[in-house]
Motif scaffolding. Sequence first.
Motif: not given
Length: 561
Positions: A409, A414, A434-435, A438, A442, A444
């Motif tokens: 990301e 978000k 969101g993260q 990164v 991830s 979700y």
Amino acid sequence: MNFFTKKSLAQGAGLLLLVGLSVGNRSVWAQCACSTTVSGAANLTPGPNSTVCIAAGTTYTGQLTINKSGVVICNSGTITGTIKVNSGGGGAIINNLGTISTNTISLSAAATLNNGSSDGGATVVAAATWAGYIGTGITVAPVINNYATWQAGLQPIPGGTINNKGGATWNSYLNTNANLTINNAGTWSTQVQEGGNSPTITINNTGTWNGGVGGGSGSLIISNNTTWTQGFNFPGGSANSFTNAVGASAPLAGYLGLAGKVLLINNGSMNLGSGMSTIPTGSTLQNGAGSTFALTGDFVNQGTVMQQGTLTISNNFTNSGTITGPPALPRGIIRAGSYTVNSGNFGADGSYLSFCDAGAPSTGFDSRGGTIGNNVIFCSAGPLPVTLTSFTAQLRQGQVQLRWTTASELGNEKFVLERSATGADFAAIGEVAGQGTVPTASSYAFLDAQPLPGRSYYRLRQFDLDGNSTLSPVVSVSREQAPVQLYPNPTDELLTLDLRSLPATACPVRLLSLAGQVQLTQTLLGGQLQPLSLRAVPAGSYLLEINAAAPGRSVQRVVKY
């Protein structure tokens, strides 16, 4: 803190002076085995291996001259006089547990200055203060251990070692003309400056560094293990380095100037809010896996960038040097906010890089030249600024479970979940944070507890931190094949029937064996959740028949264990 002195006691040829330090409701005792106690304006030249004590409440204005080795000065009062360590006074130790404010200290032999402790930190006097000025009188490199507050200016000193201990504060300017090592575990708030002779300044920071570091022609070696907040200028030497450890943070408030040859190693988080100069030929930036390097300003590389983490640039990106990435997935990520130029080697070694230009040109860069590797991908090729690897919708117990994963990301604020009954007109039904940025995968999830009757269409609207948004592909799920959800299934005793999609009218229910024999009959009311007890039914597999006015008859398999 208040000070009081107990009576001196005879101990062999010397005296034992106990200085009581009352801190709050507890007393701490600092002990010095004294050969001599002094006060007032008396001048003193101690003999070898002797200890001179200045008691609490005493102000000493005289001159202490150290000509012999092994002398210890233990101050619990105030020194405003003169301390001279001459060439024969090697190994001298000055312990300050009170206040030293003199401007006349000279060191012509190796000496250790302890501020705030006389026993290696087992007892710390937090109120101890070393002020004044220590300047041209220092000709031999000292060792300074600060456990409390250091305010004495040092200009210049011939190198040495400074240990600013945990909980201590360093508040004075420092200038060195020889190799100097600083170990900071406390808070360092002032400038460290090269004073000539091209020294190497080595800084090991395990505390908080809020001070600056000057330039020159020497070398600067910095290891940051916790927090470093100030920008600085590297000197012109060939052994410059800044290492930001895993978990460490370097939010630089000032400009980072790169001169000479520099090795920047970032394994934590660096945020250069005031910009950075060009990475020159012969210099290297290593941005490690899992690390983040954010730059406000232009990024210009003429050297080597080894990019395995995330590099975010607010303005222009220009590469005429070499940029490499990891030899395997996940990719190193670079994102630029304005005009981008590549005329060097970008992933030419076959490494894995992901580059995103704010304008998303089809060629990846606004101006494309040099060599670009086959494993480099560009954000213009994907539907999202994040790397979306999956997005699914599954019907579970009358609800829709939405799940999605990302491989990496970039500035992801978000995800907003949007739903439609037709696949054309979507409305937001929720959001998931969101993260940020990164480089790793991830996962979700979002639950639509009240899905639409029939088929529902879903998509993700992903928002960047700068407010831009992009859409994911659309997925759909239908409730038509199973208008009544059953759970848990298998079950040991109680089965729940979700009849909320049915009219609120009588629904005859029958439980049949696989051979068609009726095992249980019951009439339930539609439009709500209804329990069905299977307590009287033997373990096995059955067919549950539900007859509703709409959509009619449905049959589902049920297992009791």
